[in-house]
Design a protein around this motif. Sequence first.
Motif, PDB file in Angstrom:
ATOM      1  N   ARG A 109       5.356  10.628 -13.168  1.00  0.00           N
ATOM      2  CA  ARG A 109       4.247  10.105 -12.763  1.00  0.00           C
ATOM      3  C   ARG A 109       3.098  11.535 -13.761  1.00  0.00           C
ATOM      4  N   LEU A 119       1.477   2.331  -7.176  1.00  0.00           N
ATOM      5  CA  LEU A 119       1.931   2.800  -8.898  1.00  0.00           C
ATOM      6  C   LEU A 119       3.132   2.083  -9.172  1.00  0.00           C
ATOM      7  N   LEU A 120       3.815   2.005  -7.640  1.00  0.00           N
ATOM      8  CA  LEU A 120       4.998   0.970  -8.766  1.00  0.00           C
ATOM      9  C   LEU A 120       4.501  -1.050  -8.401  1.00  0.00           C
ATOM     10  N   LEU A 126      12.930  -0.131   0.299  1.00  0.00           N
ATOM     11  CA  LEU A 126      12.631   1.382  -0.263  1.00  0.00           C
ATOM     12  C   LEU A 126      12.716   1.374   0.785  1.00  0.00           C
ATOM     13  N   VAL A 142      10.942  -2.738  -4.210  1.00  0.00           N
ATOM     14  CA  VAL A 142      10.102  -2.132  -2.594  1.00  0.00           C
ATOM     15  C   VAL A 142      10.510  -3.048  -1.630  1.00  0.00           C
ATOM     16  N   THR A 201       0.933  -1.613   0.150  1.00  0.00           N
ATOM     17  CA  THR A 201       0.481  -0.032   0.248  1.00  0.00           C
ATOM     18  C   THR A 201       0.707   0.795  -0.395  1.00  0.00           C
ATOM     19  N   TYR A 202       2.121   1.122   0.449  1.00  0.00           N
ATOM     20  CA  TYR A 202       3.330   2.579   1.168  1.00  0.00           C
ATOM     21  C   TYR A 202       3.042   2.889  -0.738  1.00  0.00           C
ATOM     22  N   SER A 203       3.485   1.922  -1.971  1.00  0.00           N
ATOM     23  CA  SER A 203       3.265   2.724  -3.599  1.00  0.00           C
ATOM     24  C   SER A 203       2.331   1.688  -4.845  1.00  0.00           C
ATOM     25  N   THR A 210      -1.820   6.818   1.081  1.00  0.00           N
ATOM     26  CA  THR A 210      -0.944   7.421   0.113  1.00  0.00           C
ATOM     27  C   THR A 210      -0.909   8.182  -0.615  1.00  0.00           C
ATOM     28  N   THR A 248       0.248   8.804  -3.734  1.00  0.00           N
ATOM     29  CA  THR A 248       0.035   8.510  -5.160  1.00  0.00           C
ATOM     30  C   THR A 248      -0.800   7.795  -6.056  1.00  0.00           C
ATOM     31  N   GLN A 277       8.597   3.026 -12.699  1.00  0.00           N
ATOM     32  CA  GLN A 277       8.808   4.383 -12.265  1.00  0.00           C
ATOM     33  C   GLN A 277       8.219   5.502 -14.142  1.00  0.00           C
TER      34      GLN A 277
END
Length: 404
Positions: free
Chosen positions: A77, A68-69, A362, A359, A64-66, A126, A128, A74
Amino acid sequence: MNASNSPPTLAPPVAPGPLEWLRKNLFSNWFNAVLTLASLVFLYFTLVTILRWALFSADWQPVTYSPLLFLVGQYPRAQLWRPGLSLLIGTFLIGMSWGLWERYIKPFAIFFAILLTILAIFPLKTPTITLSIRAVFLASPVLIILGYRIGRLPAVKGKYVITMWLLAAIFITLVLLPGLGNIPALPKIATTSWGGLLITLLLAVGGITLSFPIGVLLALGRRSSLTVVKLFSIFFIETIRGVPLVTVLFMFSIILALFLPAGSRIDRIVRALLAMVFFSSAYTAENVRGGLQAVPPGQAEAAKALGLSNFQITTFIVLPQALRLVIPTIVGQFISLFKDTTLVVIVGINDLLGISNAVLNLKPQFVHLQMEVYLFVAVIFWIFSYFMSYTSRELEKSLGIGKR
């Protein structure tokens, strides 16, 4: 004969009730009863343990942190509208496919619509996931329903939808996602920025779409009466099948550049795709060849007696029957190809598995959460593989495979 002397009409047999079905299938004797009860106890404790861990003990923060990754890697955005537009185009075509081929596409279309709706309204903490991204997720189920309504129209034919899929695939992969250097609104984006599920789906769909016709041609070439064509097909199939996929990936990613003219360069995604296409086409060729050998020779002889040419016999008589016989093995090969896309991480391409590894690095607190991340990736692969298998089973039923 009088109507009074006619035999009485027999009523159809009554279907057994649930208790009768349980007694007949699960508790028919003492051994089956003990086995059923033991299985129920095992399933109960297993499911309770898994759910308790997933809901209360597991830490899903790396997922859930990112998010979109995991979806696009990458990818810049500021240009996320391109994958968003690709998603909208794809969901609309999924809806049209549902309207035309409801038996095969309906479960996946409904599941995908529900999943996108959940992603749109689920309160992820998040930054994002912006409102515009949620709007795209929320619009996708609407487009699926709209596409379904359009696909149900009598004027919409299967060949039109297939053509739209091909045009959309060409537009998305060659224009929309990579961009065009001479158009300011579509700046070029290097494939080194691509990643996650985007790369996995591109390699899987591209590999399946391209390897199937090549495999069919190789299977026909191996049975050809032309010596050169036959020897080339045999050499290609046996050479590729004799080495692992990792070797083929390294050959296309590293060694291929040594044979190209100076200054020329093939994109790394294209090289990986070519490796997977070549590898899968060799196995597909052998699967199709098995189907060709299963077709009775009398079929071709009867077609020759009717005056059909060799091309017509192969295209309209032999090949359709051969493909019908090997649908399970071909779909199994496609599922294997989809899962084999994870091997591209070895040559430096951040697919879904590669992004998962990134991830985990990270933050220091993510390092020990490998179970959650890899389980999340496994569920994604299982979902796609299951729906591919489901479509295969429904196609087999509609074609009457295994029935006389």
